[in-house]
Write a protein that holds these residues in place. Sequence first.
Motif, PDB file in Angstrom:
ATOM      1  N   UNK A 195       9.854 -12.208 -31.160  1.00  0.00           N
ATOM      2  CA  UNK A 195      10.651 -12.986 -30.194  1.00  0.00           C
ATOM      3  C   UNK A 195       9.837 -14.088 -29.510  1.00  0.00           C
ATOM      4  N   UNK A 196       8.747 -14.523 -30.160  1.00  0.00           N
ATOM      5  CA  UNK A 196       7.813 -15.436 -29.501  1.00  0.00           C
ATOM      6  C   UNK A 196       8.437 -16.752 -29.081  1.00  0.00           C
ATOM      7  N   UNK A 197       9.239 -17.348 -29.960  1.00  0.00           N
ATOM      8  CA  UNK A 197       9.843 -18.646 -29.643  1.00  0.00           C
ATOM      9  C   UNK A 197      10.770 -18.527 -28.430  1.00  0.00           C
ATOM     10  N   UNK A 198      11.620 -17.503 -28.439  1.00  0.00           N
ATOM     11  CA  UNK A 198      12.563 -17.313 -27.334  1.00  0.00           C
ATOM     12  C   UNK A 198      11.828 -17.002 -26.023  1.00  0.00           C
ATOM     13  N   UNK A 199      10.804 -16.180 -26.116  1.00  0.00           N
ATOM     14  CA  UNK A 199      10.038 -15.831 -24.917  1.00  0.00           C
ATOM     15  C   UNK A 199       9.383 -17.070 -24.308  1.00  0.00           C
ATOM     16  N   UNK A 200       8.839 -17.920 -25.170  1.00  0.00           N
ATOM     17  CA  UNK A 200       8.159 -19.122 -24.692  1.00  0.00           C
ATOM     18  C   UNK A 200       9.144 -20.101 -24.056  1.00  0.00           C
ATOM     19  N   UNK A 201      10.319 -20.240 -24.664  1.00  0.00           N
ATOM     20  CA  UNK A 201      11.334 -21.139 -24.113  1.00  0.00           C
ATOM     21  C   UNK A 201      11.763 -20.694 -22.716  1.00  0.00           C
ATOM     22  N   UNK A 202      11.748 -19.398 -22.485  1.00  0.00           N
ATOM     23  CA  UNK A 202      12.119 -18.868 -21.167  1.00  0.00           C
ATOM     24  C   UNK A 202      10.943 -18.937 -20.187  1.00  0.00           C
ATOM     25  N   UNK A 203       9.729 -18.684 -20.688  1.00  0.00           N
ATOM     26  CA  UNK A 203       8.560 -18.547 -19.801  1.00  0.00           C
ATOM     27  C   UNK A 203       8.079 -19.876 -19.230  1.00  0.00           C
ATOM     28  N   UNK A 204       8.019 -20.917 -20.054  1.00  0.00           N
ATOM     29  CA  UNK A 204       7.403 -22.176 -19.608  1.00  0.00           C
ATOM     30  C   UNK A 204       8.090 -22.748 -18.368  1.00  0.00           C
ATOM     31  N   UNK A 205       9.419 -22.818 -18.312  1.00  0.00           N
ATOM     32  CA  UNK A 205      10.056 -23.310 -17.077  1.00  0.00           C
ATOM     33  C   UNK A 205       9.746 -22.427 -15.865  1.00  0.00           C
ATOM     34  N   UNK A 206       9.560 -21.123 -16.084  1.00  0.00           N
ATOM     35  CA  UNK A 206       9.230 -20.221 -14.969  1.00  0.00           C
ATOM     36  C   UNK A 206       7.850 -20.561 -14.398  1.00  0.00           C
ATOM     37  N   UNK A 207       6.901 -20.831 -15.283  1.00  0.00           N
ATOM     38  CA  UNK A 207       5.569 -21.197 -14.795  1.00  0.00           C
ATOM     39  C   UNK A 207       5.610 -22.560 -14.090  1.00  0.00           C
ATOM     40  N   UNK A 208       6.460 -23.451 -14.569  1.00  0.00           N
ATOM     41  CA  UNK A 208       6.591 -24.752 -13.904  1.00  0.00           C
ATOM     42  C   UNK A 208       7.153 -24.588 -12.492  1.00  0.00           C
ATOM     43  N   UNK A 209       8.105 -23.667 -12.342  1.00  0.00           N
ATOM     44  CA  UNK A 209       8.663 -23.393 -11.010  1.00  0.00           C
ATOM     45  C   UNK A 209       7.574 -22.873 -10.067  1.00  0.00           C
ATOM     46  N   UNK A 210       6.725 -21.983 -10.586  1.00  0.00           N
ATOM     47  CA  UNK A 210       5.643 -21.436  -9.763  1.00  0.00           C
ATOM     48  C   UNK A 210       4.646 -22.534  -9.397  1.00  0.00           C
ATOM     49  N   UNK A 211       4.344 -23.411 -10.359  1.00  0.00           N
ATOM     50  CA  UNK A 211       3.454 -24.545 -10.065  1.00  0.00           C
ATOM     51  C   UNK A 211       3.995 -25.375  -8.906  1.00  0.00           C
ATOM     52  N   UNK A 212       5.283 -25.657  -8.956  1.00  0.00           N
ATOM     53  CA  UNK A 212       5.897 -26.481  -7.905  1.00  0.00           C
ATOM     54  C   UNK A 212       5.862 -25.771  -6.555  1.00  0.00           C
ATOM     55  N   UNK A 213       6.110 -24.468  -6.589  1.00  0.00           N
ATOM     56  CA  UNK A 213       6.148 -23.701  -5.344  1.00  0.00           C
ATOM     57  C   UNK A 213       4.764 -23.577  -4.713  1.00  0.00           C
ATOM     58  N   UNK A 214       3.752 -23.309  -5.538  1.00  0.00           N
ATOM     59  CA  UNK A 214       2.397 -23.096  -5.026  1.00  0.00           C
ATOM     60  C   UNK A 214       1.589 -24.391  -4.943  1.00  0.00           C
ATOM     61  N   UNK A 215       2.162 -25.459  -5.494  1.00  0.00           N
ATOM     62  CA  UNK A 215       1.459 -26.749  -5.517  1.00  0.00           C
ATOM     63  C   UNK A 215       0.103 -26.607  -6.204  1.00  0.00           C
ATOM     64  N   UNK A 216       0.131 -26.048  -7.418  1.00  0.00           N
ATOM     65  CA  UNK A 216      -1.095 -25.801  -8.181  1.00  0.00           C
ATOM     66  C   UNK A 216      -0.795 -26.030  -9.656  1.00  0.00           C
ATOM     67  N   UNK A 217      -1.784 -26.493 -10.397  1.00  0.00           N
ATOM     68  CA  UNK A 217      -1.649 -26.664 -11.840  1.00  0.00           C
ATOM     69  C   UNK A 217      -2.157 -25.407 -12.534  1.00  0.00           C
ATOM     70  N   UNK A 218      -1.258 -24.687 -13.202  1.00  0.00           N
ATOM     71  CA  UNK A 218      -1.698 -23.468 -13.904  1.00  0.00           C
ATOM     72  C   UNK A 218      -1.429 -23.541 -15.404  1.00  0.00           C
ATOM     73  N   UNK A 219      -0.461 -24.344 -15.825  1.00  0.00           N
ATOM     74  CA  UNK A 219      -0.090 -24.422 -17.237  1.00  0.00           C
ATOM     75  C   UNK A 219      -0.803 -25.608 -17.884  1.00  0.00           C
ATOM     76  N   UNK A 220      -1.750 -25.307 -18.764  1.00  0.00           N
ATOM     77  CA  UNK A 220      -2.520 -26.353 -19.436  1.00  0.00           C
ATOM     78  C   UNK A 220      -2.079 -26.417 -20.898  1.00  0.00           C
ATOM     79  N   UNK A 221      -1.463 -27.530 -21.278  1.00  0.00           N
ATOM     80  CA  UNK A 221      -1.031 -27.702 -22.665  1.00  0.00           C
ATOM     81  C   UNK A 221      -2.247 -28.022 -23.528  1.00  0.00           C
TER      82      UNK A 221
END
Length: 347
Positions: free
Chosen positions: A61-87
Motif C-alpha cells: 500500500x506504499x503509493x496510497x500511504x504516501x499520498x495520504x502522509x505527505x499532506x499530513x506532514x505539510x500540515x504539521x510543518x505549517x503548524x509548527x513553522x518548521x521544515x521537516x519534509x526534505x524531498x
Amino acid sequence: MSNKVDYIVVGLGLAGISFCEKLLENNKSFIVFENSSQTSSLVAGGMYNPIILKRFTPAWNGHEQLQYAIPKYQQIENKLNIKIDVKVKTKKAFNTIQDQNNWYLALDKPNTGLYMISEIEKNEIKGIICKNGFGTLIGTGRIQMRAFIHSYKNYLKIENKLVEDDFIYEKLEINESLKYQDLIAEKIVFCEGFGLKKNPFFNYLPLNGTKGETIDIFAPKLAIDFVLKSSIFIMPLGSHTYKIGATFNWKDKTTVPTQEGENELISKLNKVINVPYKIIDHSAGIRPTVIDRRPLVGTHPLHKQLAVLNGLGTRGVMISPTIANSLFNYIEKGIPLEKEISIERFT
C-alpha cells in the motif's frame, strides 16, 4: 491541565504523533505520556520510499500511504513553522547486470512506474564504488526525525498536553471510564514501540524488535545530493555530513550503540565509497517489527477502552498517518479495520 480528557496517549514517536494529529483534527482532548525510553523514531533515517529496492517491488500500500502522509506532514510543518519534509531522490547502486535487467522488468509493475525512472544512469559518480550503473527513484524523501519529534514535544508542552514521565500500568483503573492518578479518560492508546513488550494489556502480541544502528559521517569529498541505496544507505544531511545505516540485530534488545554495529557499518561503507570520512555520531534503537511485517492496530479483546497503535517497522514515516486514521475511525465511528493490520489476526 484538565483532569478529564477524551484520550490518554502513551508514547510520542511516529505513531503517537500521528494519532495526536487525528485527535486535534477532531477536537478531542488528550494528554500524552512520554518517557523517551524508546528511540527508534529518533534514530530512524526517516526515509519514505514506496519501492522495495531489494526486489524492485511496490511496498505494501506504499503509493496510497504516501499520498495520504505527505499532506499530513505539510500540515504539521505549517503548524509548527518548521521544515521537516526534505524531498530527495534515491539512487540504487546496481551490483550486477542482473540488477539492471530486474529494474527494467519492474517498471511494468503497478505503481512502480510513478517512481522509477526507466533510463539507467551509466556515468560514474565521484566517490561511489559502482561499475554497473544506478537506477533513480523520484517522489522519495526523508522526514527530519529529531527536529520533528523535538518540535512536536515543545508544541505539546506549550499546549499543556505532555507529561514527561513513565506510564505506570498498575495505576490504571478500568471501569466505564478510565482513571489514572488524578486523570479521568474515555480511551487510552498505547503507541510505545518496542516498549509494548512491558505492557501487560498487549504484551501477548508478537512484536519482535530488531535493533538498528546508524552512524553519521563527515565526508567533505563526497558530494551527493541523493540517498544512495546499496548494501547500506547513505543519506545526505547537509554540510558534507551523511547518515549511514542500518544494521539488523534480532538478539540484542538494548538501545546502546555497539562496536560490533559500528564495525559492520564501516566494513560495508568502505565497499561503497572511496573517499576519506570521519565518524561524528553513532545511534541505536529498537524497531517495532511484527512477524508478518504489518502494523498492530486495534482494541483490547476484553477492555475496548484500551487501544494499540504499533509495529510500524522500517516504513513508519509512510505508514503511521494512514493507520492512525484507521484506528481513530474504528474507535470513533465503528469503521472496521483492515484484516491485515487488525490485532484480531493474533487473538
